[in-house]
Enzyme design. Structure first.
Site, short mmCIF file in Angstrom:
data_model
loop_
_atom_site.label_atom_id
_atom_site.label_comp_id
_atom_site.label_asym_id
_atom_site.label_seq_id
_atom_site.Cartn_x
_atom_site.Cartn_y
_atom_site.Cartn_z
N HIS A 279 -7.41 -9.20 3.51
CA HIS A 279 -6.54 -8.74 2.41
C HIS A 279 -7.22 -8.71 1.04
CE1 HIS A 279 -2.70 -7.61 0.75
NE2 HIS A 279 -2.95 -8.42 -0.25
N SER B 269 -5.73 1.65 -2.27
CA SER B 269 -5.06 2.05 -1.03
C SER B 269 -4.04 3.17 -1.18
CB SER B 269 -4.39 0.83 -0.39
OG SER B 269 -3.37 0.34 -1.24
N CYS C 239 -6.06 -2.07 13.37
CA CYS C 239 -7.46 -2.16 12.93
C CYS C 239 -8.39 -1.51 13.95
CB CYS C 239 -7.85 -3.62 12.70
SG CYS C 239 -7.00 -4.32 11.26
N SER D 58 5.67 -2.44 12.41
CA SER D 58 5.64 -3.38 11.28
C SER D 58 6.82 -3.17 10.36
CB SER D 58 4.36 -3.18 10.46
OG SER D 58 3.24 -3.35 11.26
N ASN E 226 4.87 -10.89 9.16
CA ASN E 226 3.58 -10.83 9.85
C ASN E 226 3.66 -11.45 11.23
OD1 ASN E 226 0.58 -10.38 9.76
ND2 ASN E 226 0.63 -12.59 10.13
N ASP F 205 -0.05 -4.27 14.67
CA ASP F 205 -0.66 -3.71 13.45
C ASP F 205 -2.03 -4.35 13.21
OD1 ASP F 205 -1.31 -4.19 10.63
OD2 ASP F 205 0.69 -3.57 10.02
N ASN F 206 -2.08 -5.69 13.15
CA ASN F 206 -3.35 -6.35 12.84
C ASN F 206 -4.40 -6.02 13.91
OD1 ASN F 206 -1.18 -7.51 11.46
ND2 ASN F 206 -2.15 -9.50 11.26
N ASP G 197 3.39 -7.55 0.11
CA ASP G 197 2.25 -7.49 1.03
C ASP G 197 1.10 -8.22 0.36
OD1 ASP G 197 0.05 -6.91 2.59
OD2 ASP G 197 0.52 -4.79 2.84
N SER H 111 1.67 -0.33 -5.53
CA SER H 111 0.78 -0.60 -4.41
C SER H 111 0.23 -2.01 -4.57
CB SER H 111 -0.37 0.40 -4.37
OG SER H 111 -1.09 0.20 -3.17
N GLU I 272 4.59 -9.11 4.38
CA GLU I 272 3.95 -8.27 5.40
C GLU I 272 2.74 -8.91 6.08
OE1 GLU I 272 4.79 -5.29 6.47
OE2 GLU I 272 2.97 -4.35 7.23
N HIS J 16 0.82 -1.22 0.00
CA HIS J 16 0.00 0.00 0.00
C HIS J 16 0.85 1.28 0.00
CE1 HIS J 16 -3.15 -2.82 1.05
NE2 HIS J 16 -2.43 -3.22 2.08
N LYS K 233 4.54 -7.25 14.93
CA LYS K 233 3.72 -6.96 13.75
C LYS K 233 2.28 -7.40 14.02
CE LYS K 233 1.87 -6.84 9.57
NZ LYS K 233 0.51 -7.30 9.31
N HIS L 260 -3.72 2.23 8.85
CA HIS L 260 -3.33 2.36 10.26
C HIS L 260 -2.49 3.63 10.49
CE1 HIS L 260 -4.71 -1.64 10.35
NE2 HIS L 260 -3.59 -2.31 10.43
N GLN M 233 10.20 -5.07 8.73
CA GLN M 233 10.49 -5.20 7.30
C GLN M 233 11.94 -4.83 7.00
OE1 GLN M 233 9.15 -6.46 4.73
NE2 GLN M 233 6.93 -6.49 4.97
P1 NAI Z 1 -6.04 -14.74 11.61
O1 NAI Z 1 -5.73 -16.05 10.99
O2 NAI Z 1 -5.43 -14.35 12.90
O3 NAI Z 1 -7.63 -14.56 11.78
C1 NAI Z 1 -8.59 -14.96 10.86
C2 NAI Z 1 -9.71 -15.62 11.66
O4 NAI Z 1 -10.82 -15.87 10.80
C3 NAI Z 1 -9.30 -16.97 12.26
O5 NAI Z 1 -9.49 -16.97 13.66
C4 NAI Z 1 -10.22 -17.97 11.55
O6 NAI Z 1 -10.59 -19.05 12.40
C5 NAI Z 1 -11.40 -17.10 11.18
N1 NAI Z 1 -12.20 -17.61 10.06
C6 NAI Z 1 -11.79 -18.24 8.93
N2 NAI Z 1 -12.82 -18.54 8.14
C7 NAI Z 1 -13.94 -18.08 8.78
C8 NAI Z 1 -15.32 -18.09 8.46
N3 NAI Z 1 -15.76 -18.62 7.32
N4 NAI Z 1 -16.19 -17.54 9.34
C9 NAI Z 1 -15.75 -16.99 10.49
N5 NAI Z 1 -14.44 -16.97 10.85
C10 NAI Z 1 -13.55 -17.50 10.01
O7 NAI Z 1 -5.65 -13.65 10.50
P2 NAI Z 1 -5.47 -12.08 10.74
O8 NAI Z 1 -4.05 -11.78 11.03
O9 NAI Z 1 -6.52 -11.63 11.66
O10 NAI Z 1 -5.72 -11.53 9.25
C11 NAI Z 1 -7.00 -11.61 8.64
C12 NAI Z 1 -6.95 -10.96 7.26
O11 NAI Z 1 -6.68 -9.57 7.40
C13 NAI Z 1 -5.84 -11.48 6.35
O12 NAI Z 1 -6.31 -11.48 5.03
C14 NAI Z 1 -4.74 -10.46 6.51
O13 NAI Z 1 -3.84 -10.48 5.44
C15 NAI Z 1 -5.55 -9.19 6.60
N6 NAI Z 1 -4.93 -8.03 7.27
C16 NAI Z 1 -5.49 -6.81 6.97
C17 NAI Z 1 -5.01 -5.67 7.58
C18 NAI Z 1 -5.61 -4.36 7.23
O14 NAI Z 1 -5.06 -3.33 7.60
N7 NAI Z 1 -6.72 -4.30 6.53
C19 NAI Z 1 -3.92 -5.70 8.55
C20 NAI Z 1 -3.43 -7.04 8.82
C21 NAI Z 1 -3.94 -8.15 8.21
#
Ligand code: NAI
Length: 462
Positions: A333, A81, A227, A391, A213, A222-223, A128, A76, A188, A53, A218, A383, A395
């Protein structure tokens, strides 16, 4: 010389620079890297492609990598983003960047391709979500004659396939050479890390990768705390809706889900969580949230946010049952958490950039944020700098490790050692006035650690 960048408006550079100056004061980890490594320049010779991003915070990362000696080109990793003033400031500073907020999918892959165009080729990737890594690895296989996407299943796949075929036609052998030149990748995010472990399991990862990650500093910051600030920011900037009293459903209670639920409940919404993992479901319940299925609440909730990194979590049959003016968005993501493609034949009314109202067959309208792409970066500015500093310090350390010691690593996915994780945290304490206590020798011996850390065993989960 022809300009070597694509940005929306280069005259935004001065505004971008002012915001960069402010961000630097909130990114102590990155600034400490400049102090520690600015004279030795450990990244000299590294030609880093960044696919992440293009925000103000990323601009501070880019300028840190450059100060450490790297040549950098940037795209990006998401079509919505980019902060155009940040991109302009980076371009004006002389680093080639290819990123416009609202670029098309075709442009997305073209810009990623352009970010590899170092005169001597790229030799490092900072990724990322894994698009840059996949572009090279899929491209190399297609160049060798495999048709990996015989019938593309989405607009995304159509665009990546077209770009790969274009590159193969223009420069035969380019993918194989680039794949051979890449010495390492630092990744990332959760989704990109999943892709890397998957590639490695299949024996298809040809270089070492550092999973940034899963540094504690991180994903647990960050996550989660990122958020916690940026989710509601995105919903508010998009809709100006009153949060207090609304019923919000957060799908997934991993790190992003925990931050997202905290964000909504902090704003006064009544939060309901859905989960598939009993451990995370139990955590959500004991944090005070109702945990149930989407099916149970889809007709009554006001706001729906996916955080799972999974696909088809909100399906068309759910959206058909939602109440009039329900708000639907994703902070994971990729956009396939919500079946946006299934809405394409409905009536869309664009309200403003990244906000659409969609009419369902029963007359109910949905407000869809960022066309289902991560809304905190599409509808707001992602963020805050401080958490991104943690984070991005990971990197920088990962890039230094891979560039200076890459030959000590076999292909595979690695995590930075705990002493570096603790170092990243330590670099962020002063800025927020944290005073650490100190272990004396006897106490340290009693709990079996060194007084200077690492303070926890590898299996500790924080
Ligand atoms: P995580 O693996 O810690 O959490 C995902 C959760 O979703 C797990 O607990 C899993 O059991 C649950 N899950 C999976 N399928 C499901 C379903 N069908 N119904 C309900 N729950 C379900 O992963 P994390 O770190 O929380 O990341 C989640 C996503 O967010 C990833 O795609 C990551 O790349 C992205 N992300 C986005 C950020 C942003 O700023 N927008 C920042 C960091 C990560």
């Amino acid at each position: 010389m022809a300009k070597d960048y694509i940005v929306k408006d280069i005259t935004l550079a001065a505004f971008g620079r002012k915001e960069l100056d402010i961000a630097e004061t909130e990114m102590p980890g990155l600034m400490a890297c400049r102090t520690e490594f600015g004279t030795t320049k450990p990244l000299k010779g590294a030609r880093i492609v960044g696919s992440l991003h293009m925000t103000i915070q990323t601009a501070v990362l880019i300028e840190t990598l450059v100060e450490l000696g790297a040549d950098v080109r940037w795209a990006s990793c998401n079509i919505f983003s980019t902060q155009d003033h940040a991109a302009a400031a980076i371009a004006e500073g002389g680093t080639p960047v290819f990123a416009i907020k609202g670029q098309s999918l075709e442009e997305h892959w073209d810009y990623l391709d352009k970010s590899f165009a170092f005169p001597d080729g790229a030799n490092m990737i900072l990724d990322d979500g894994g698009d840059a890594t996949l572009y090279i690895l899929y491209g190399a296989r297609m160049e060798a004659g495999e048709d990996l996407l015989p019938v593309p299943q989405s607009e995304e796949e159509v665009a990546i396939k077209a770009q790969i075929l274009k590159r193969i036609a223009e420069t035969p052998g380019w993918f194989a050479k680039t794949k051979a030149d890449i010495q390492g990748v630092s990744e990332e995010t959760t989704t990109g890390v999943h892709r890397l472990y998957d590639l490695h399991k299949k024996g298809e990862l040809p270089f070492p990768a550092i999973n940034v990650n899963d540094s504690v500093t991180k994903s647990k910051f960050d996550n989660k705390y990122g958020c916690k600030e940026s989710l509601v920011d995105g919903i508010r900037r998009a809709t100006d809706t009153m949060m207090a009293g609304k019923v919000a459903v957060v799908m997934g209670y991993g790190d992003v889900g925990k931050g997202s639920a905290a964000s909504l409940s902090g704003a006064g919404a009544r939060v309901i969580v859905t989960e598939v993992d009993p451990i995370c479901a139990l955590q959500a319940a004991m944090d005070g949230f109702q945990v149930t299925t989407l099916d149970d609440v889809v007709e009554t909730a006001d706001i729906f946010v996916t955080t799972t990194g999974n696909k088809d979590v909100i399906r068309i049959e759910h959206m058909r049952r939602m109440k009039d003016m329900a708000i639907v968005g994703n902070i994971g993501h990729f956009d396939n958490e919500i079946q946006v493609a299934a809405l394409k034949n409905h009536k869309w009314t664009n309200i403003k950039e990244q906000v659409d109202m969609i009419e369902m067959p029963n007359g109910h309208r949905l407000i869809l944020l960022s066309e289902g792409r991560l809304l905190n970066l599409g509808n707001a500015t992602g963020h805050p700098s401080f958490v991104m500093s943690a984070s991005f310090t990971n990197q920088v350390l990962a890039q230094i490790e891979l560039w200076t010691k890459g030959d000590e690593y076999q292909p595979g996915v690695y995590i930075l050692p705990k002493h570096l994780d603790e170092k990243v945290a330590r670099l962020h304490l002063d800025r927020i006035g944290v005073k650490l206590s100190k272990l004396d020798a006897e106490q340290a011996a009693y709990i079996g650690v060194s007084p200077d850390g690492p303070f926890k065993p590898e299996h500790y989960r924080y």
